[in-house]
Motif scaffolding. Sequence first.
Motif, PDB file in Angstrom:
ATOM      1  N   TRP A  48       0.827  -1.210   0.000  1.00  0.00           N
ATOM      2  CA  TRP A  48       0.000   0.000   0.000  1.00  0.00           C
ATOM      3  C   TRP A  48       0.862   1.261   0.000  1.00  0.00           C
ATOM      4  N   ARG A  52       0.706   4.138  -2.797  1.00  0.00           N
ATOM      5  CA  ARG A  52       0.364   5.506  -2.410  1.00  0.00           C
ATOM      6  C   ARG A  52       1.467   6.495  -2.784  1.00  0.00           C
ATOM      7  N   LYS A 192      -8.784  -6.692   2.861  1.00  0.00           N
ATOM      8  CA  LYS A 192      -8.282  -5.372   3.257  1.00  0.00           C
ATOM      9  C   LYS A 192      -7.786  -4.606   2.041  1.00  0.00           C
ATOM     10  N   GLU A 195     -10.734  -3.347  -0.106  1.00  0.00           N
ATOM     11  CA  GLU A 195     -11.469  -2.252   0.530  1.00  0.00           C
ATOM     12  C   GLU A 195     -10.662  -0.959   0.541  1.00  0.00           C
ATOM     13  N   VAL A 196      -9.361  -1.045   0.752  1.00  0.00           N
ATOM     14  CA  VAL A 196      -8.524   0.156   0.778  1.00  0.00           C
ATOM     15  C   VAL A 196      -8.423   0.781  -0.612  1.00  0.00           C
ATOM     16  N   ARG A 201     -12.336   1.546   3.106  1.00  0.00           N
ATOM     17  CA  ARG A 201     -11.629   1.335   4.371  1.00  0.00           C
ATOM     18  C   ARG A 201     -10.515   2.350   4.445  1.00  0.00           C
ATOM     19  N   ASP A 202     -10.174   2.810   5.663  1.00  0.00           N
ATOM     20  CA  ASP A 202      -9.064   3.750   5.784  1.00  0.00           C
ATOM     21  C   ASP A 202      -7.758   3.017   5.519  1.00  0.00           C
ATOM     22  N   ASP A 203      -6.706   3.756   5.342  1.00  0.00           N
ATOM     23  CA  ASP A 203      -5.433   3.150   4.929  1.00  0.00           C
ATOM     24  C   ASP A 203      -4.564   2.730   6.096  1.00  0.00           C
ATOM     25  N   SER A 204      -5.123   2.546   7.269  1.00  0.00           N
ATOM     26  CA  SER A 204      -4.345   2.081   8.430  1.00  0.00           C
ATOM     27  C   SER A 204      -4.274   0.560   8.400  1.00  0.00           C
ATOM     28  N   LEU A 205      -3.350   0.025   7.630  1.00  0.00           N
ATOM     29  CA  LEU A 205      -3.186  -1.400   7.493  1.00  0.00           C
ATOM     30  C   LEU A 205      -2.246  -1.969   8.564  1.00  0.00           C
TER      31      LEU A 205
END
Length: 205
Positions: A48, A52, A192, A195-196, A201-205
């Motif tokens: 991710w 990003r 996850k 969804e990201v 979903r937020d990007d706090s993986l």
Amino acid sequence: MFELIKAGGWLMLPIIACSIAAMAICFERLWFLKTNRVIPEGLLAEVWELIRSGEMTPERLREIAEGSPLGTVIVAGVRNARYGRDVMKDSIEETASHVIHEMERYLNSLGTIAAITPLLGLLGTVIGMIKVFTEIMIQGTGNANVLAGGISEALITTAAGLSIAIPALVMHRYFQRRVHTLVLTMEQEAVKLVEVLHGERDDSL
């Protein structure tokens, strides 16, 4: 040990071959199914971050895909993310089916070994008892050495077959459970990612 094998008769040869095959499969699967090899820690967060920051290149995707089974699944999703959620999920599921097939490799063979070695031992028992009764018919019950030899052959093959089948069955069940657990974790990581990338979903993986 050699005398014990010799006393068990020719059926000890396939039983020994089964034991060698079972040990080879167990050692290979123990290495292949290590958690940190199948699901490297922090891999999803690393992917991710590369996406990003715009640093995800085809070469990097190839390295990730070749690095682990989870990496293979994640890369399949990343490559198809631009086609929409459904296409991305389908590509992940298709790739996951191939990955699971690789994770389950040789488990059928191990299960077969666990099933046939007791039968080989039983066959040795039957052959040994046939020899005993044949000698009884020819010589009567006076020759104890001949009778003991036939009974010994029967007991040795049975014991050998069971001593291989029991641990093989235990390891087969263990590997099945391990694959199931690893697959569930991979599914969670893939969800996850979907969804990201699609903003659910937020990007706090």
